[in-house]
Scaffold this motif. Sequence first.
Motif, PDB file in Angstrom:
ATOM      1  N   TYR A  14       0.835  -1.198   0.000  1.00  0.00           N
ATOM      2  CA  TYR A  14       0.000   0.000   0.000  1.00  0.00           C
ATOM      3  C   TYR A  14       0.871   1.249   0.000  1.00  0.00           C
ATOM      4  O   TYR A  14       2.040   1.213   0.376  1.00  0.00           O
ATOM      5  CB  TYR A  14      -0.968   0.009   1.186  1.00  0.00           C
ATOM      6  N   HIS A  15       0.235   2.344  -0.442  1.00  0.00           N
ATOM      7  CA  HIS A  15       0.941   3.622  -0.511  1.00  0.00           C
ATOM      8  C   HIS A  15       0.072   4.687   0.148  1.00  0.00           C
ATOM      9  O   HIS A  15      -1.116   4.813  -0.159  1.00  0.00           O
ATOM     10  CB  HIS A  15       1.216   4.003  -1.967  1.00  0.00           C
ATOM     11  N   ILE A  16       0.653   5.431   1.064  1.00  0.00           N
ATOM     12  CA  ILE A  16      -0.091   6.438   1.815  1.00  0.00           C
ATOM     13  C   ILE A  16       0.138   7.816   1.199  1.00  0.00           C
ATOM     14  O   ILE A  16       1.276   8.207   0.934  1.00  0.00           O
ATOM     15  CB  ILE A  16       0.331   6.435   3.300  1.00  0.00           C
ATOM     16  N   ARG A  59      -8.276   7.684  -8.551  1.00  0.00           N
ATOM     17  CA  ARG A  59      -9.437   6.795  -8.639  1.00  0.00           C
ATOM     18  C   ARG A  59      -9.155   5.448  -7.980  1.00  0.00           C
ATOM     19  O   ARG A  59     -10.069   4.789  -7.466  1.00  0.00           O
ATOM     20  CB  ARG A  59      -9.797   6.602 -10.112  1.00  0.00           C
ATOM     21  N   SER A  60      -7.876   5.051  -7.967  1.00  0.00           N
ATOM     22  CA  SER A  60      -7.494   3.764  -7.380  1.00  0.00           C
ATOM     23  C   SER A  60      -7.739   3.717  -5.877  1.00  0.00           C
ATOM     24  O   SER A  60      -7.787   2.633  -5.282  1.00  0.00           O
ATOM     25  CB  SER A  60      -6.017   3.475  -7.661  1.00  0.00           C
ATOM     26  N   VAL A 100     -16.210   4.014  -0.342  1.00  0.00           N
ATOM     27  CA  VAL A 100     -15.366   4.330   0.808  1.00  0.00           C
ATOM     28  C   VAL A 100     -13.930   4.595   0.370  1.00  0.00           C
ATOM     29  O   VAL A 100     -13.506   4.223  -0.722  1.00  0.00           O
ATOM     30  CB  VAL A 100     -15.383   3.185   1.845  1.00  0.00           C
ATOM     31  N   VAL A 101     -13.201   5.233   1.287  1.00  0.00           N
ATOM     32  CA  VAL A 101     -11.764   5.471   1.153  1.00  0.00           C
ATOM     33  C   VAL A 101     -11.122   5.052   2.464  1.00  0.00           C
ATOM     34  O   VAL A 101     -11.699   5.256   3.543  1.00  0.00           O
ATOM     35  CB  VAL A 101     -11.475   6.958   0.854  1.00  0.00           C
ATOM     36  N   MET A 102      -9.935   4.461   2.392  1.00  0.00           N
ATOM     37  CA  MET A 102      -9.229   4.036   3.593  1.00  0.00           C
ATOM     38  C   MET A 102      -8.383   5.189   4.138  1.00  0.00           C
ATOM     39  O   MET A 102      -7.314   5.499   3.612  1.00  0.00           O
ATOM     40  CB  MET A 102      -8.334   2.834   3.280  1.00  0.00           C
ATOM     41  N   LEU A 103      -8.885   5.835   5.203  1.00  0.00           N
ATOM     42  CA  LEU A 103      -8.108   6.868   5.871  1.00  0.00           C
ATOM     43  C   LEU A 103      -7.146   6.225   6.862  1.00  0.00           C
ATOM     44  O   LEU A 103      -7.423   5.150   7.411  1.00  0.00           O
ATOM     45  CB  LEU A 103      -9.028   7.839   6.607  1.00  0.00           C
ATOM     46  N   VAL A 104      -6.026   6.887   7.097  1.00  0.00           N
ATOM     47  CA  VAL A 104      -5.039   6.400   8.055  1.00  0.00           C
ATOM     48  C   VAL A 104      -5.077   7.309   9.279  1.00  0.00           C
ATOM     49  O   VAL A 104      -4.783   8.507   9.191  1.00  0.00           O
ATOM     50  CB  VAL A 104      -3.631   6.377   7.441  1.00  0.00           C
ATOM     51  N   GLY A 134      -5.321  17.601   4.343  1.00  0.00           N
ATOM     52  CA  GLY A 134      -4.389  17.193   5.392  1.00  0.00           C
ATOM     53  C   GLY A 134      -4.575  15.766   5.859  1.00  0.00           C
ATOM     54  O   GLY A 134      -3.663  15.192   6.473  1.00  0.00           O
ATOM     55  N   GLU A 135      -5.733  15.168   5.603  1.00  0.00           N
ATOM     56  CA  GLU A 135      -5.951  13.782   6.012  1.00  0.00           C
ATOM     57  C   GLU A 135      -5.130  12.847   5.127  1.00  0.00           C
ATOM     58  O   GLU A 135      -4.881  13.133   3.957  1.00  0.00           O
ATOM     59  CB  GLU A 135      -7.435  13.424   5.921  1.00  0.00           C
ATOM     60  N   LYS A 136      -4.737  11.708   5.725  1.00  0.00           N
ATOM     61  CA  LYS A 136      -3.941  10.725   4.993  1.00  0.00           C
ATOM     62  C   LYS A 136      -4.828   9.551   4.586  1.00  0.00           C
ATOM     63  O   LYS A 136      -5.697   9.127   5.342  1.00  0.00           O
ATOM     64  CB  LYS A 136      -2.764  10.249   5.842  1.00  0.00           C
ATOM     65  N   PHE A 137      -4.570   9.031   3.394  1.00  0.00           N
ATOM     66  CA  PHE A 137      -5.363   7.921   2.879  1.00  0.00           C
ATOM     67  C   PHE A 137      -4.459   6.970   2.108  1.00  0.00           C
ATOM     68  O   PHE A 137      -3.330   7.317   1.727  1.00  0.00           O
ATOM     69  CB  PHE A 137      -6.490   8.433   1.975  1.00  0.00           C
ATOM     70  N   ILE A 138      -4.966   5.768   1.893  1.00  0.00           N
ATOM     71  CA  ILE A 138      -4.212   4.757   1.146  1.00  0.00           C
ATOM     72  C   ILE A 138      -4.678   4.798  -0.306  1.00  0.00           C
ATOM     73  O   ILE A 138      -5.872   4.670  -0.587  1.00  0.00           O
ATOM     74  CB  ILE A 138      -4.425   3.356   1.751  1.00  0.00           C
ATOM     75  N   SER A 139      -3.729   4.977  -1.207  1.00  0.00           N
ATOM     76  CA  SER A 139      -4.086   5.151  -2.616  1.00  0.00           C
ATOM     77  C   SER A 139      -4.365   3.827  -3.324  1.00  0.00           C
ATOM     78  O   SER A 139      -4.985   3.817  -4.380  1.00  0.00           O
ATOM     79  CB  SER A 139      -2.970   5.904  -3.349  1.00  0.00           C
TER      80      SER A 139
END
Length: 348
Positions: free
Chosen positions: A41-43, A287-288, A298-302, A330-335
């Motif tokens: 994964y990539h943040i 989009r990924s 949904v989106v995976m926030l970290v 500013g929020e982080k998510f997994i691309s």
Amino acid sequence: MKHFWRSKRVIIFVVLVVLIIGGGLIRAHSAKKQAALRDRYHIMTVTKTPDLVETGTVMPIRQETLKLPDGKVTVLVKNNMAVEKGETLVTTNDVAQINKLKALQNTLSSDQANLALKQRQLTTLKGQLAQLSSTADNYADLNDQVQSLQADINSAQATVNNDQLEVTTASSNNDSQVTAPFSGTVSVKNGASGQPVVKVSSNGHQIQGYVSEYDYHKIKQGESVALTALAGQQKFKGTISNVDQLPDTSSKTNTALYQFSVKCRKQLLDGQHVSVAVAQTYLRIPRSAVLHRNGRTVVMLVKNGRAHQTKVNLKVNGDFAVIKQGLHVGEKFISNPQKVKDGQQVNQ
């Protein structure tokens, strides 16, 4: 006894070595496992979409090159002179009209000469008829000639009258005037053919630029824009006054370009180049990064080292998704969260 204690110390030493090596192997395995997880994964960080920046050129709101008839042209104004709508700028003598007038004048002269000749002939015949007695042998024949000639004269007079009307009409059309179609400033230049080129530009100005088909959705009529003069870096505000719906047909690129216009109150020079910045208020992510789970987008926030499945409202646009609701700058998510589970520990 000494041998016993020596053996015991050896055993303790061996155990310590085994523990140290084992701990190192465990830590190495754990680090390797975490590295493998990171590779899956990539943040990324949610950032504001950059402004759309295009370059425009200052032009009059309205500009028109006057169409001048063929013939001798007399320009009544000077270059860069202010003119009012309806003001006479040019007078012309149409060559074709002049030639037509000359032909009509020649016809009129010929018909007038013919009429004068017939009138003289009639005068002669009437004189001869007056000298004859009504009982004379040739009286009736001469009288018929007088009547016939009088009819010819009447016809010739009608022809002359028509010729005179045509000459009068052609004379009035000989000199034509070209007036200013609107108020503004006139430009007078020498054309390649030797004829002057007269152009009228309105007093009001606008900035014209082009936006590609890929950025067309980023610019809308009525939007406020930030303008920067490329010469001097002077900054001011403007408003998008128009965005064409049809592409520019003169473009030679493989990408469709659409012209837009910007209205501003700043006094600018014709031809001046201006940077046009259109603020983009929406958030955009790859989009990924978007998942569809259990009927939700949904989106995976970290957060706090773990992945959190977060519902979002978005619109897909090509390789990106425009966020309408659910994410903040500013929020982080997994691309690439396809293999990440909700609540899974992640390393940032």
